[in-house]
Design an enzyme around this catalytic site. Structure first.
Site, PDB file in Angstrom:
ATOM      1  N   CYS A  89    -120.746  45.813 -32.697  1.00 17.36           N
ATOM      2  CA  CYS A  89    -122.602  45.867 -32.796  1.00 17.36           C
ATOM      3  C   CYS A  89    -123.037  45.175 -33.082  1.00 17.36           C
ATOM      4  O   CYS A  89    -124.130  44.055 -32.680  1.00 17.36           O
ATOM      5  CB  CYS A  89    -122.876  47.093 -32.990  1.00 17.36           C
ATOM      6  SG  CYS A  89    -122.088  47.513 -34.856  1.00 17.36           S
ATOM      7  N   HIS A 477    -124.489  50.190 -38.186  1.00 18.72           N
ATOM      8  CA  HIS A 477    -124.604  50.025 -37.101  1.00 18.72           C
ATOM      9  C   HIS A 477    -126.310  48.921 -36.553  1.00 18.72           C
ATOM     10  O   HIS A 477    -126.872  48.743 -37.872  1.00 18.72           O
ATOM     11  CB  HIS A 477    -125.266  51.331 -35.788  1.00 18.72           C
ATOM     12  CG  HIS A 477    -124.947  50.804 -34.462  1.00 18.72           C
ATOM     13  ND1 HIS A 477    -123.707  50.465 -34.424  1.00 18.72           N
ATOM     14  CD2 HIS A 477    -125.771  51.321 -33.611  1.00 18.72           C
ATOM     15  CE1 HIS A 477    -123.979  50.165 -32.704  1.00 18.72           C
ATOM     16  NE2 HIS A 477    -125.142  51.163 -32.846  1.00 18.72           N
TER      17      HIS A 477
END
Lengths: 776, 586
Positions: A89, A477
């Site tokens: 990510c 994330h």
């Protein structure tokens, strides 16, 4: 909005409905549709008549793009998610931020030349690795509206019905298992919606590279360019990119990104910018040096060039490739690079020395309850160089105490601000995340400029925010929230792309209990004029919305008890609500084909849906108001009548499609079952073979497998899964081999000293206040 | 202890004026006896940090104060109203008129400030909103006959079964406590999340709220008390909600009425609400879609249909056109049977705050687009537009004499604007984050020297002093092509009329572009340092107010702190004054 009699809490009431059985749900539907539309077709008897339960809900993004005009060539109207291969990510979020920087995208596309569209569409079909699943046309209504019909027909062979049906099993995954057991099954969960996005496709499998057609050798830059070009060349406005090749190159060249560990998005940004800069300069240098023997220089690419130029000559287009411009190799510098002046005053001899340093981004230290403005000011505050950190004064010789301050001498066009949220703590001997609340405004000027700086009052606007979610630096994330050219702010969470309100951008200041904090901020230069124009448009939009709200939508806001209680944007809660109903439908009608084969009907029904809900929900708080406003009521009635008429017409069509769909669906379901079975088998086999538990859960595996089948890729499901889950380590030796083959500075993996040096060199442009004292 | 030495240019008045304090410290004792906790549950925390639903707007705690019978002082006014008949009526009149004013004794302003300027006793002199419109004549005349019998709202809030109000918790001995209340004691209304609290700050047990109202879903974002109508048996409180609803609440009788019900007139959140100066019934609400709506507390809602003149809004390429004031219903409209009384729109998505000038003629509006607009709300005209350095402006206030407007915003700056010179006077740098509250300290202002304070999201309270004669101006500033500002500042009467703000006829003739002022570059603007900066809370602050004997701050999480200010007379230039204070944690 259904605003429901129990006006106190519509959410609650709908939650209740969720718990009711399928049967009762259908009953409600029957109650809801007494408008003389009782289905005449017996097969459609138990199907709700108001709208098609099989039709997929248009995602918020599709709704946003429903009115999009023809495709643009500059890529500003493409909204692709990026597939996550496990902790990638950091890469996805940064690439998105770069893509939506208009000047950066433009430069990447045009350097050294833009590929002709033929080259792009040819390459993937020839290779056939690009998942040219252009059956978008068949996927969703909104999609259909998005892509102009012309190019679709050109690619019709690929979007044959068989492909279509095999390719859309995504949403059924959730309904296959017992509902509500896994997070993926929650229709609102990002996991589920990401899967939907992948299933809806199209998926651009970027496992090829086109570097030769650019006349360049393979590099991160060419891989990035490949991605940009592919996204822009594609007919769909939405989809998912699988940046295989890019990651492969990244991991081949950089040891630190090779593990499947959580990586630092800022480090990646810095590395990427430096790589791009080097790649571009290396290329233009080679171009200018070997200008005479150009043909020899890109010998192997000569053929490709010849072909592409021939093609482009034959088909004159806007993409007409321009000659490589060596002069223009400075564009990375021009966009991201600024100059810092560090003034050091020796406290012994009072001599002041100045030194200029270039930077590609600024790393600022954070304080609790501060703002970006203040952090930047602190960045330029005077700093004492003393004790172990003395300054070597050339004037008086030797280490002396000194005062140092750094100011910005040349302002970059794009200011990348890295908020140093990961701080090394001596006690714990490791990095720790700082959750400080740091405000960032939508617009910014820099206070810390030198007196002789050019345009010291330059106005910047915030256009992208990279957000880190998680408790520490070693996991979590990244997502990015980006302001697009004319579609407002969007959130890019790997595969998922979703429009968000402008105020959403401010949710990531940080602070107590905030896991999601802004980590990298991208400000781009703008003008006052531009800012005012934008604000005017926003004001007009807000006013329009408010008027709308007072008009037909007033009841929707009854008591402000709309689920989200958004008084100033009545449209949004509506969307929410309709989504909720939609999910009910999905639940009720259990396994349904996720995608309607007929776009027309679904468009009609979806777009009318929110209004219908309002009109037909019995306890609607609207009633109370209608009394007060008879005039309005009359208008409302007329509108409803008109709607009904329209609907009746649509009804007929829908019924016709119904049967077709049913057939399609059956076929599809069978295919799906087969696919799942095959995938499971292959997975089991795989697991047995590798002797290690597969990291991917069943669902992921299935989706991979299905994608495989649907996309008509030549790889088997098992192989693909293998690649997804364990990319980094297993491929390592192979990657090294490749590198050696290419003759690019072959290095044994263990050559760490060299590596470190290289790394430091690469990081030379990222300036943190403390760091810069000794590192550079 | 945090002491900032005075800036070198600090003015020393030799003529007997009370010297402004230069060493300012404030402190507060810690200990349980100074903490009072009036609990309020925290808002629910969304477990999904990425949830994309749009949350209703919320606001930090703000405070409205009310004193039933303020002590009347014979202090001189910092502003005068007797020039209102003169020809220069566009300018806050007193500014040129005060050469011989005696320095203020310090005690000033309770009444003015709470009434946004003008107390009730001046109502005969000041212009009335909607003057000349016969539609207003009848009800207004009827109302003002017997001030002791104020009309109350209709519904009892305690017994209400409205789904809007969740719970009302009056104090058990409310009537007893009210009867014990001294007339000059301070009542405080404060919003904390979904609740509104009514506190008696002069009471021994101030931690027991007189009444707490908990609303079901809507958040009260702003509120105001009407100084005109307040009496021992009556306080008019008006509240604006995140849903757009407005509640008129009379706490003594626990009666209420709901206006703009379900957003019938305007459906967006109310970011600021204030009673019109000198008005018993009218109040102005700023909605978050850029609308300024005047309501009458006693009129019914009616569906709003704009009554715009046909030719009004043609899209224009004129850059100044962006800043027009759209009059969508004029106060002069003959249709005044129902709300709204008037309805204006500015071209900004969100108004953050507004303030009435002390002479009750002007309205300063700050918005999320970074603009400060000065509006003659009596004539419904936009007079001037200024822009922040960058980012939205979040708060605004007028100097007690109406000569200066102070704003705070997302550029971390407090900006001082001079209305008569149509210019930015100085930018005040010192906050480390956004500035959320500014207020003048009328007890520390005289006709030349001004003291104001600001609070911000950096949890700090900053105090600032400036003096018209001594502000340093960067050299470049004096080169500007503006006749009036060349030298020593605003006292130049004749020149100021050549400034941007002219008489009315001139103004209408001006194009809109002329009233829009560009952003001043940093190199040409004076920078003012703070005289005191102190962290006063653990949470971002949201409100600041000065009282004669204290400074009050409120934070976003509902803590209201009352700080003892340095006492008068003790204001030596040396010696720090540390005084005790008390903290109210709401």
């Amino acid at each position: 909005m259904a605003a429901s009699h129990a006006a106190d809490n519509p959410r609650q009431s709908s939650a209740l409905q969720v718990e009711t059985s399928i049967v009762s749900h259908f009953r409600t539907h029957v109650v809801h549709s007494p408008n003389g539309q009782t289905p005449s077709n017996p097969t459609a008897g138990n199907a709700p008549t108001k709208r098609d339960p099989n039709a997929p809900q248009p995602t918020p993004l599709e709704k946003l793009l429903a009115d999009a005009g023809p495709l643009r060539t500059d890529g500003s109207d493409k909204f692709f998610g990026f597939e996550n291969f496990g902790s990638t990510c950091y890469c996805n979020s940064i690439i998105q931020c770069l893509y939506y920087s208009a000047p950066f995208r433009e430069q990447v596309l045009n350097f050294p030349a833009r590929s002709p569209p033929e080259a792009l569409s040819r390459a993937p079909t020839a290779l056939p690795r690009l998942n040219t699943d252009l059956s978008v046309s068949s996927t969703t209504s909104a999609n259909n509206a998005l892509s102009p019909p012309r190019p679709k027909s050109a690619l019709s062979p690929l979007s044959s019905p068989i492909h279509r049906q095999q390719n859309k099993p995504g949403p059924t995954l959730a309904t296959a298992g017992p509902p509500g057991t896994k997070p993926e099954d929650n229709k609102e969960s990002p996991e589920y919606r990401k899967k939907l996005a992948v299933a809806a496709g199209p998926v651009l499998n970027m496992d090829y590279e086109n570097s030769q057609s650019y006349g360049m050798s393979e590099s991160l830059f060419t891989a990035l360019k490949d991605i940009f070009e592919a996204v822009i060349a594609h007919q769909s406005r939405i989809g998912v990119v699988s940046p295989h090749k890019f990651l492969e190159i990244l991991r081949r060249q950089n040891e630190m990104f090779r593990s499947a560990m959580h990586q630092d998005a800022h480090e990646f940004l810095n590395l990427l910018l430096n790589e791009v800069l080097e790649d571009v300069e290396r290329f233009s240098k080679s171009q200018s040096s070997s200008d005479v023997s150009t043909q020899n220089a890109d010998g192997e690419s000569g053929l490709v060039n010849a072909i592409s130029s021939a093609v482009s000559a034959a088909v004159p287009s806007i993409f007409a490739p321009s000659k490589p411009q060596p002069n223009n190799s400075h564009w990375v510098h021009e966009l991201f690079e600024g100059t810092l002046t560090s003034e050091t005053r020796c406290l012994t001899c009072e001599n002041t020395s100045q030194r200029d340093e270039a930077f590609l981004d600024l790393s600022v230290d954070l304080e609790q309850h501060s703002s970006v403005t203040s952090c930047l000011r602190k960045f330029s505050e005077e700093e004492m160089l003393c004790e172990r950190n003395k300054f070597h004064c050339d004037n008086c010789g030797g280490l002396q105490e000194a005062e140092k301050r750094m100011k910005i001498k040349r302002l970059p066009r794009i200011l990348a601000l890295h908020l140093k949220r990961f701080k090394y703590t001596e006690d714990l001997q490791r990095l720790q995340k700082l959750f400080h609340r740091v405000n960032y405004p939508y617009h910014l000027r820099l206070f810390n400029t030198t007196d002789d700086a050019e345009d010291p009052d330059r106005l910047y606007e915030l256009y992208a925010v990279v957000v880190h979610i998680g408790g520490g630096p070693y996991h979590g994330h990244y997502i990015s929230i980006i302001k697009t050219q004319d579609r407002g702010w969007l959130m890019f969470d790997d595969e998922l792309v979703e429009p968000v309100d402008k105020t959403y951008v401010r949710n990531f200041f940080g602070g107590e209990g905030a896991m999601a904090c802004a980590y990298v901020l991208f400000y781009q230069e703008t003008t006052m004029e531009e800012m005012l124009r934008e604000q005017e448009a926003e004001g007009a939009a807000a006013a329009a919305k408010a008027e709308e709200g007072v008009g037909e939508g007033a009841h929707a806001k009854a008591n402000g008890f709309v689920p989200n209680g958004v008084p100033y944007t009545p449209a949004t809660p509506m969307v929410e609500e309709s989504d909720m109903f939609a999910s009910l439908d999905h639940a009720a009608t259990a396994p349904v084909p996720p995608m309607s084969p007929d776009p027309n009907t679904s468009t009609a029904s979806e777009q009318q849906h929110p209004l219908e809900n309002v009109a037909s929900s019995p306890g609607s708080a609207a009633l109370g108001f209608l009394e007060k406003r008879k005039a309005k009521a009359v208008a409302e009635k007329e509108r409803k009548a008109a709607e009904k008429e329209l609907e009746r017409q649509a009804q007929q069509k829908r019924k016709e499609m119904e049967a077709k769909r049913r057939d399609n669906y059956k076929k599809q379901e069978e295919d799906l079952k087969a696919a799942i079975a095959a995938s499971k088998a292959s997975q089991a086999e795989e697991a047995r073979r590798s002797g290690a538990p597969s990291a991917s859960n069943d669902d992921a595996a299935i989706s991979d497998g299905l994608k495989e089948n649907g996309g008509g890729s030549i790889m088997s499901g098992g192989l693909n899964r293998f690649r997804h889950t364990s990319m980094s380590l297993r491929h390592k030796p192979k990657l090294w081999l490749q590198k050696e083959k290419e003759g690019q500075s072959p290095q044994p993996p263990g050559a760490s000293p060299d590596k470190k040096e290289e790394k430091e060199k690469k990081n030379r442009f990222s300036l943190g206040k403390k760091k810069s004292g000794f590192l550079t | 202890m945090f002491v900032i030495p005075p800036p070198p240019s600090y003015p020393r008045q030799a003529n007997g004026g009370e010297p402004l304090q230069t060493n300012n410290t404030i402190a507060h004792p810690t200990g349980p006896e100074f903490q009072l906790l009036v609990g309020e549950e925290a808002p629910p925390h969304n477990p999904n940090p990425l949830a994309t639903q749009i949350l209703p707007p919320t606001a930090g705690t703000k405070v409205s104060l009310a004193v039933i019978a303020p002590r009347q002082h014979s202090y001189p006014q910092l502003f005068r109203l007797d020039t209102f008949a003169s020809s220069r009526s566009q300018i806050p009149p007193s500014i040129q008129e005060a050469p011989n004013e005696t320095p203020s004794a310090g005690s000033n302003g309770v009444a003015q400030r709470r009434s946004n300027g003008v107390g009730p006793y001046k109502s005969s002199q000041t212009p009335v909103f909607g003057e000349g419109n016969p539609a207003f004549a009848a009800p207004n005349g009827k109302e003002s006959k017997d001030p002791s019998k104020r009309r109350k709202p209709k519904n009892n809030i305690v017994k209400s079964n409205s789904s809007f109000v969740s719970r009302v918790i009056p104090h058990e001995t409310l009537s007893k406590r009210l009867s014990e209340h001294t007339p000059d004691g301070l009542f405080m209304f404060a919003n904390v999340n979904r609740a509104l609290q009514w506190l008696d700050m002069s009471s021994a047990n101030k931690e027991d709220q007189l009444t707490k109202i908990l609303f079901t879903k809507a958040h009260p974002l702003c509120h105001d008390t009407n100084p005109v109508t307040r009496s021992a048996t009556h306080i008019d409180v008006i509240m604006g909600f995140s849903t757009g609803d407005i509640i008129w609440y009379e706490p003594m009788s626990q009666k209420y009425a709901r206006l703009n019900k379900n957003g019938a007139i305007n459906g967006s959140a109310v970011s600021e609400i204030k009673w019109l100066p000198n008005s018993e019934n009218l109040f102005l609400a700023a909605h978050m879609d850029g609308s300024l709506v005047v309501y009458d507390k006693e009129k019914e809602d009616a569906v709003f249909t704009p009554e715009e003149p046909v030719q009004s809004e043609k899209p224009s390429t004129d850059p100044g056109h962006r800043f027009s004031l759209r009059i969508r219903k004029s106060v002069q409209s003959k249709n005044q049977k129902t709300n709204p009384v008037s309805y204006w729109s500015i071209s900004s998505p969100q108004i953050n705050a507004f303030a009435f000038s002390p002479d009750s003629r002007h309205l300063a509006v700050v918005a999320e687009d970074g603009s400060l607009r000065v509006i003659d709300y009596l004539k419904e005209q936009l007079l001037a537009v200024y822009m922040s350095y960058y980012g939205g402006l979040m708060c605004v206030c007028w100097s007690p004499d109406g000569r200066f407007i102070v704003t705070g915003g997302q550029d971390d700056l407090v900006s001082i604007w001079s209305l008569e010179d149509s210019m930015l006077v100085a930018r005040c740098q010192g906050h480390n984050s956004w500035v959320t509250g500014v207020a003048f300290d009328p007890w520390r202002c005289d006709e030349r020297n001004y003291r104001f304070g600001s609070v911000g999201e950096d949890c700090r309270l900053l105090l600032w002093d400036f003096s018209v004669g001594t502000l340093h101006r960067p050299r470049a500033a004096s080169m500007r092509p503006r006749g009036s500002v060349a030298s020593q500042l605003p006292r130049l009467r004749a020149e100021s009329t050549t400034g941007r703000v002219r008489s009315n006829s001139n103004l209408t003739a001006q194009s809109n572009g002329d009233i829009v002022h560009p952003v001043e570059p940093r190199a040409r603007t004076a920078m003012l340092p703070a005289v005191m900066a102190k962290p006063v809370d653990d949470h971002p602050l949201s409100w600041l107010g000065f009282e004669e004997d204290c400074i009050i701050t409120a934070c976003k999480d509902g803590h209201i702190r009352v700080w003892d200010r340095p006492k008068e007379g003790a204001a030596g230039s040396e010696g720090t004054i540390s005084t005790s204070g008390s903290t109210a944690n709401l």
